[in-house]
Design a protein around this motif. Structure first.
Motif, PDB file in Angstrom:
ATOM      1  N   MET A   1       0.853  -1.202   0.000  1.00 30.93           N
ATOM      2  CA  MET A   1       0.000   0.000   0.000  1.00 30.93           C
ATOM      3  C   MET A   1       0.883   1.244   0.000  1.00 30.93           C
ATOM      4  N   ALA A   2       0.548   2.223  -0.823  1.00 33.24           N
ATOM      5  CA  ALA A   2       1.329   3.455  -0.875  1.00 33.24           C
ATOM      6  C   ALA A   2       1.122   4.263   0.405  1.00 33.24           C
ATOM      7  N   PRO A   3       2.151   4.973   0.863  1.00 39.85           N
ATOM      8  CA  PRO A   3       1.986   5.829   2.047  1.00 39.85           C
ATOM      9  C   PRO A   3       0.899   6.876   1.823  1.00 39.85           C
ATOM     10  N   ILE A   4       0.181   7.203   2.887  1.00 35.78           N
ATOM     11  CA  ILE A   4      -0.853   8.236   2.825  1.00 35.78           C
ATOM     12  C   ILE A   4      -0.540   9.321   3.854  1.00 35.78           C
ATOM     13  N   LYS A   5      -1.118  10.484   3.635  1.00 35.43           N
ATOM     14  CA  LYS A   5      -0.906  11.591   4.565  1.00 35.43           C
ATOM     15  C   LYS A   5      -1.571  11.295   5.902  1.00 35.43           C
ATOM     16  N   ASN A   6      -0.901  11.704   6.969  1.00 36.90           N
ATOM     17  CA  ASN A   6      -1.474  11.595   8.312  1.00 36.90           C
ATOM     18  C   ASN A   6      -1.599  13.000   8.884  1.00 36.90           C
ATOM     19  N   GLY A   7      -2.732  13.633   8.629  1.00 42.92           N
ATOM     20  CA  GLY A   7      -2.950  14.986   9.132  1.00 42.92           C
ATOM     21  C   GLY A   7      -2.948  15.020  10.651  1.00 42.92           C
ATOM     22  N   ARG A   8      -2.268  16.036  11.218  1.00 39.04           N
ATOM     23  CA  ARG A   8      -2.144  16.158  12.679  1.00 39.04           C
ATOM     24  C   ARG A   8      -2.314  17.618  13.084  1.00 39.04           C
ATOM     25  N   LEU A   9      -2.754  17.827  14.311  1.00 40.60           N
ATOM     26  CA  LEU A   9      -2.813  19.174  14.878  1.00 40.60           C
ATOM     27  C   LEU A   9      -1.656  19.323  15.845  1.00 40.60           C
ATOM     28  N   LEU A  10      -0.719  20.212  15.511  1.00 37.05           N
ATOM     29  CA  LEU A  10       0.514  20.363  16.282  1.00 37.05           C
ATOM     30  C   LEU A  10       0.475  21.631  17.126  1.00 37.05           C
ATOM     31  N   PHE A  11       0.912  21.502  18.374  1.00 40.09           N
ATOM     32  CA  PHE A  11       1.056  22.675  19.238  1.00 40.09           C
ATOM     33  C   PHE A  11       2.214  23.536  18.737  1.00 40.09           C
ATOM     34  N   LYS A  12       2.000  24.864  18.749  1.00 42.11           N
ATOM     35  CA  LYS A  12       3.043  25.766  18.266  1.00 42.11           C
ATOM     36  C   LYS A  12       3.478  26.801  19.298  1.00 42.11           C
ATOM     37  N   SER A  13       2.515  27.502  19.904  1.00 40.08           N
ATOM     38  CA  SER A  13       2.896  28.602  20.790  1.00 40.08           C
ATOM     39  C   SER A  13       1.821  28.847  21.833  1.00 40.08           C
ATOM     40  N   PRO A  14       2.205  29.082  23.106  1.00 42.48           N
ATOM     41  CA  PRO A  14       1.205  29.393  24.133  1.00 42.48           C
ATOM     42  C   PRO A  14       0.481  30.691  23.800  1.00 42.48           C
ATOM     43  N   HIS A  15      -0.823  30.733  24.042  1.00 32.96           N
ATOM     44  CA  HIS A  15      -1.581  31.964  23.847  1.00 32.96           C
ATOM     45  C   HIS A  15      -1.584  32.739  25.159  1.00 32.96           C
ATOM     46  N   SER A  16      -1.559  34.051  25.048  1.00 36.82           N
ATOM     47  CA  SER A  16      -1.473  34.883  26.257  1.00 36.82           C
ATOM     48  C   SER A  16      -2.849  35.258  26.796  1.00 36.82           C
ATOM     49  N   GLY A  17      -3.861  35.297  25.946  1.00 33.21           N
ATOM     50  CA  GLY A  17      -5.188  35.706  26.386  1.00 33.21           C
ATOM     51  C   GLY A  17      -6.084  34.534  26.708  1.00 33.21           C
ATOM     52  N   LEU A  18      -7.372  34.814  26.843  1.00 33.25           N
ATOM     53  CA  LEU A  18      -8.346  33.775  27.164  1.00 33.25           C
ATOM     54  C   LEU A  18      -8.528  32.802  26.009  1.00 33.25           C
ATOM     55  N   ILE A  19      -8.486  33.316  24.781  1.00 29.02           N
ATOM     56  CA  ILE A  19      -8.867  32.532  23.623  1.00 29.02           C
ATOM     57  C   ILE A  19      -7.634  32.121  22.815  1.00 29.02           C
ATOM     58  N   PRO A  20      -7.424  30.843  22.560  1.00 27.26           N
ATOM     59  CA  PRO A  20      -6.342  30.394  21.675  1.00 27.26           C
ATOM     60  C   PRO A  20      -6.523  30.973  20.272  1.00 27.26           C
ATOM     61  N   VAL A  21      -5.421  31.123  19.551  1.00 26.22           N
ATOM     62  CA  VAL A  21      -5.438  31.787  18.248  1.00 26.22           C
ATOM     63  C   VAL A  21      -5.198  30.757  17.143  1.00 26.22           C
ATOM     64  N   PRO A  22      -6.147  30.587  16.209  1.00 28.98           N
ATOM     65  CA  PRO A  22      -5.932  29.670  15.092  1.00 28.98           C
ATOM     66  C   PRO A  22      -4.692  30.051  14.290  1.00 28.98           C
ATOM     67  N   GLY A  23      -3.889  29.052  13.950  1.00 24.47           N
ATOM     68  CA  GLY A  23      -2.684  29.302  13.176  1.00 24.47           C
ATOM     69  C   GLY A  23      -1.494  29.738  13.993  1.00 24.47           C
ATOM     70  N   GLU A  24      -1.717  30.069  15.264  1.00 26.93           N
ATOM     71  CA  GLU A  24      -0.630  30.466  16.153  1.00 26.93           C
ATOM     72  C   GLU A  24      -0.497  29.490  17.320  1.00 26.93           C
ATOM     73  N   THR A  25      -1.600  29.240  18.012  1.00 19.54           N
ATOM     74  CA  THR A  25      -1.564  28.293  19.125  1.00 19.54           C
ATOM     75  C   THR A  25      -1.278  26.884  18.618  1.00 19.54           C
ATOM     76  N   ALA A  26      -1.902  26.520  17.514  1.00 18.63           N
ATOM     77  CA  ALA A  26      -1.712  25.196  16.918  1.00 18.63           C
ATOM     78  C   ALA A  26      -1.897  25.303  15.418  1.00 18.63           C
ATOM     79  N   VAL A  27      -1.262  24.402  14.680  1.00 18.45           N
ATOM     80  CA  VAL A  27      -1.388  24.390  13.226  1.00 18.45           C
ATOM     81  C   VAL A  27      -1.689  22.976  12.748  1.00 18.45           C
ATOM     82  N   TYR A  28      -2.428  22.891  11.659  1.00 14.19           N
ATOM     83  CA  TYR A  28      -2.731  21.607  11.043  1.00 14.19           C
ATOM     84  C   TYR A  28      -1.616  21.269  10.069  1.00 14.19           C
TER      85      TYR A  28
END
Length: 338
Positions: free
Chosen positions: A1-28
């Motif tokens: 079987m050919a390799p397939i992509k394994n999409g993951r959500l990776l932690f990137k940077s702590p958020h300073s406020g109440l709400i995490p920031v898409p593309g900064e706190t974590a990236v796909y």
């Protein structure tokens, strides 16, 4: 079987406020590939992740528990594809706290008795949607069930107040309390959620953003039980209107806030119990799985889910949860079960 992509959500940077920031706190990320037929298992088992849970505590959890570029993990349910692990076979359903926010994972433990670290096999005799097992038939349901069984000591005719009563935990507590003959007061932050609490059986349901909590409790109390999800001014009001020998069940708090009425714990002989669901798992898990999935399946227990497709949307879903925009248990659908 050919390799397939394994999409993951990776932690990137702590958020300073109440709400995490898409593309900064974590990236796909889709750079990892897997050959599902040949990837080494090293004594473990390969799973296809189906649903993962999005919970309020992830706001702080993702800042403190993960290293940069580590895959975020939380409660989830997965289907076993291959196994070298004794007692686990292809087709089994696995549930646990450390399910990766990824399409595929290799797991290496099972049933250690610690719900926050290990995994357990799940059966589905009542044909519930598998999403239910990361919410009302999973951690959220266990939180309501275990806490109620351990600390409520409810008596028919008593009065309970539940904050965040439209959430997955609070809405089940409403129904447990009504089943035992209690008067139920419950609060939430929108009129739609107020209606859902009424549908679950609440005798007094109100929008805390437009109605004074203190005034409602003054009129409808005193309180024999308070199930707390928020702390702060709501906890203060509950202390003010507590009955003698009241039981306070501390399930969650938004943040550290000054409480003026703490001395009333002494004067009113209030029992205050903080708890974590995993500490009661060993005591109630067998009863939970015998009782709750059946009651959810036959409609005896009402529940709502809000399912979003795609791991890449997790941070947006968490932000909506933290600002009260969700309308049901927040769940990410990772993949179809096929």
């Amino acid at each position: 079987m050919a390799p397939i992509k394994n999409g993951r959500l990776l932690f990137k940077s702590p958020h300073s406020g109440l709400i995490p920031v898409p593309g900064e706190t974590a990236v796909y990320d889709e750079t990892q590939t897997l050959d599902l037929e040949t990837v080494p298992l090293n004594g473990g088992y390969l799973v296809k992740n189906l649903y993962v849970s999005v919970d309020p505590y992830l706001r702080s959890y993702i800042k403190t528990q993960f290293k940069v570029d580590e895959t975020i993990k939380n409660f989830g349910i997965a289907r076993v594809l291959r196994s070298e692990y004794a007692g686990v076979k292809p087709g089994d359903l696995v549930y646990g706290r450390r399910i990766e926010f990824a399409e595929y994972s290799i797991l290496s433990e099972l049933d250690t008795g610690e719900a926050w670290t290990a995994f357990q096999l799940i059966e589905n005799p009542y044909k519930l949607s598998l999403s239910t097992f990361v919410g009302h038939a999973g951690m959220a349901g266990k939180t309501a069930y275990n806490g109620w069984r351990e600390y409520a000591r409810a008596k028919k005719g008593e009065t309970i107040f539940i904050s965040t009563g439209a959430g997955p935990v609070g809405s089940l507590v409403i129904q447990f309390a009504k089943a035992e003959g209690l008067k139920v007061i419950a609060s939430a932050g929108s009129d739609d959620k107020v209606q859902f609490m009424k549908d679950c059986g609440a005798d007094v349901a109100f929008n805390y953003k437009t109605t004074s909590t203190d005034e409602v409790l003054s009129k409808e109390g005193p309180l024999n039980i308070y199930w707390d999800h928020v702390g702060g001014a709501t906890l203060d009001a509950a202390l003010e209107h507590a009955a003698q020998f009241a039981r306070f069940i501390e399930c969650g708090m938004i943040g550290a806030q000054a409480i003026n009425n703490l001395p009333k714990i002494i004067g009113k002989t209030i029992s205050l119990h903080g708890f974590m669901v995993d500490k009661l798992q060993h005591k109630y898990d067998e009863d939970f799985y015998k009782e709750i999935p059946k009651r959810l399946a036959n409609g005896e227990l009402k529940y709502r889910e809000e399912i979003t497709e795609g791991l890449e949307n997790m941070i947006d879903v968490l932000g909506g949860l933290l600002t009260g925009k969700n309308h049901g248990k927040a769940i990410i659908k990772v993949a179809k079960d096929e």
